[in-house]
Write a protein that holds these residues in place. Structure first.
Motif, mmCIF file in Angstrom:
data_model
loop_
_atom_site.group_PDB
_atom_site.id
_atom_site.type_symbol
_atom_site.label_atom_id
_atom_site.label_comp_id
_atom_site.label_asym_id
_atom_site.label_seq_id
_atom_site.Cartn_x
_atom_site.Cartn_y
_atom_site.Cartn_z
ATOM 1 N N THR A 268 0.838 -1.191 0.000
ATOM 2 C CA THR A 268 0.000 0.000 0.000
ATOM 3 C C THR A 268 0.880 1.251 0.000
ATOM 4 O O THR A 268 2.103 1.154 0.089
ATOM 5 N N HIS A 269 0.227 2.424 -0.105
ATOM 6 C CA HIS A 269 0.950 3.704 -0.093
ATOM 7 C C HIS A 269 2.068 3.720 -1.131
ATOM 8 O O HIS A 269 3.213 4.016 -0.828
ATOM 9 N N GLN A 270 1.689 3.390 -2.369
ATOM 10 C CA GLN A 270 2.663 3.393 -3.470
ATOM 11 C C GLN A 270 3.858 2.482 -3.180
ATOM 12 O O GLN A 270 4.997 2.792 -3.517
ATOM 13 N N GLY A 271 3.597 1.338 -2.545
ATOM 14 C CA GLY A 271 4.645 0.351 -2.296
ATOM 15 C C GLY A 271 5.474 0.605 -1.066
ATOM 16 O O GLY A 271 6.402 -0.162 -0.782
ATOM 17 N N GLN A 272 5.158 1.608 -0.295
ATOM 18 C CA GLN A 272 5.987 1.966 0.841
ATOM 19 C C GLN A 272 5.702 1.150 2.100
ATOM 20 O O GLN A 272 6.497 1.166 3.038
ATOM 21 N N ARG A 273 4.562 0.482 2.128
ATOM 22 C CA ARG A 273 4.234 -0.373 3.276
ATOM 23 C C ARG A 273 3.829 -1.742 2.756
ATOM 24 O O ARG A 273 3.098 -1.862 1.766
ATOM 25 N N ALA A 274 4.298 -2.801 3.419
ATOM 26 C CA ALA A 274 3.995 -4.178 3.026
ATOM 27 C C ALA A 274 3.386 -4.910 4.209
ATOM 28 O O ALA A 274 4.014 -5.026 5.265
ATOM 29 N N ILE A 275 2.165 -5.409 4.030
ATOM 30 C CA ILE A 275 1.466 -6.194 5.056
ATOM 31 C C ILE A 275 1.440 -7.638 4.595
ATOM 32 O O ILE A 275 0.954 -7.939 3.505
ATOM 33 N N TRP A 276 1.967 -8.532 5.419
ATOM 34 C CA TRP A 276 2.021 -9.958 5.097
ATOM 35 C C TRP A 276 0.985 -10.705 5.937
ATOM 36 O O TRP A 276 0.993 -10.619 7.174
ATOM 37 N N TYR A 277 0.109 -11.451 5.247
ATOM 38 C CA TYR A 277 -0.915 -12.247 5.920
ATOM 39 C C TYR A 277 -0.726 -13.732 5.620
ATOM 40 O O TYR A 277 -0.197 -14.109 4.567
ATOM 41 N N GLY A 278 -1.183 -14.567 6.534
ATOM 42 C CA GLY A 278 -1.183 -16.011 6.354
ATOM 43 C C GLY A 278 -2.501 -16.609 6.802
ATOM 44 O O GLY A 278 -3.293 -15.969 7.501
#
Length: 331
Positions: A268-278
């Motif tokens: 999100t935020h133009q690639g600046q934040r990465a949220i990893w889910y499982g």
């Protein structure tokens, strides 16, 4: 990479002090999954039991790990190359893709390790966010540890749109969120040089994907992601249409943690934040779009890790200067 930083920064009005060189994204809030809805309900965001609207995930048959904690199950990484292949039938091991760009890039990274070019203060990279269970977490709550130098290479089902040379692909570079065109296996080392800020001659384009959702669907690598990945792809696309949200979803190669399938990464935020889910199922997808894409929240029960763009020096300055969490990112 300074010019790339300026391009990205121009997308966000800055309210940081001039001397604050830290990543100041909006704070993440945690949210719990809704209680289980009846199976005859018209909707089922967050339900964990089979419902009439979504396909059943055979978790027992696939031996999905439901017992181990999910949080902190993603190794740190600095940057992420996403190769746009337009297909999903990748070999089980990308390093065995004879003559492919992924293989060439992985080999270039291995050769480059001896140079230790990441051991400096200024490069763009992802840093892990520490989230306090049950409370909000701001961008200043970073793990106090040495940033990872790991570089991820992932094939994606998105088609190449700019490359016009033989055996060439478009490559998305995260966290810069730019598309690098006409990357061939012979230019793998040049691509790596580009990520370090060296002149390369590549033509780049702004990525059209402000929000990019990557679903592991590497069926030749692992049956679990190969089975669940396509289910999630459809459910996420349906959820985006229902919410009238513009975001891109794609199947990708091995992300790690197949025992926790389905695996999902949300940039999100133009690639600046990465949220990893499982352990994501189709019944989670509407909730994920509403919470994590629209409202900038993380779903605690699914969370594996959160990473945010910046550099160690900048994050230390941010903590010292108490930079506003609503300000823009300044790499």
């Amino acid at each position: 990479m300074e010019w790339l930083s300026k391009c990205v920064n121009s997308l966000y009005p800055s309210t940081c002090p001039d001397d604050c060189a830290a990543s100041c994204l909006p704070p993440l809030q945690t949210t719990s999954l809704p209680t289980i809805r009846p199976t005859n309900s018209d909707d089922c965001p967050g339900c964990v039991k089979p419902c009439a609207l979504h396909p059943i995930v055979p978790s027992q048959e696939l031996r999905i790990d439901q017992s181990r904690p999910l949080y902190n199950t993603v190794p740190g990484y600095a940057i992420h190359f996403i190769i746009l292949t337009g297909k999903t039938d990748w070999p089980a091991h990308l390093e065995d893709d004879n003559g492919g760009l992924a293989q060439a890039l992985i080999e270039a990274i291995q050769r480059d390790k001896k140079k230790q070019r990441w051991i400096r203060d200024e490069p763009n990279r992802f840093l892990p966010l520490r989230l306090t269970t049950g409370t909000s977490a701001t961008s200043t709550q970073l793990l106090e540890q040495k940033p990872s130098h790991r570089i991820m290479v992932t094939n994606a089902s998105l088609p190449t749109r700019y490359s016009n040379q033989r055996n060439a692909h478009d490559v998305i570079l995260m966290p810069d969120n730019v598309i690098i065109a006409n990357v061939t296996p012979r230019r793998a080392m040049a691509l790596l040089d580009f990520a370090y800020g060296c002149p390369s001659g590549f033509v780049t384009y702004p990525s059209p994907y402000a929000d990019l959702l990557l679903v592991c669907g590497h069926r030749k690598k692992d049956k679990r992601c190969g089975t669940i990945g396509p289910m999630l792809l459809k459910a996420l696309e349906d959820a985006l249409r229902m919410c009238q949200v513009e975001a891109q979803v794609a199947l990708v190669s091995h992300l790690g943690g197949h025992a926790f399938a389905g695996n999902l990464v949300i940039y999100t935020h133009q690639g600046q934040r990465a949220i990893w889910y499982g352990r994501v199922t189709p019944c989670h997808c509407l909730d994920i779009i509403q919470q994590s894409v629209v409202e900038d929240r993380i779903i605690q029960e699914l969370l594996r890790a959160v990473f945010q763009a910046g550099c160690a020096k900048a994050q230390q300055e941010q903590q010292q200067q108490h930079c506003s969490s609503s300000a823009s990112l300044d790499w």
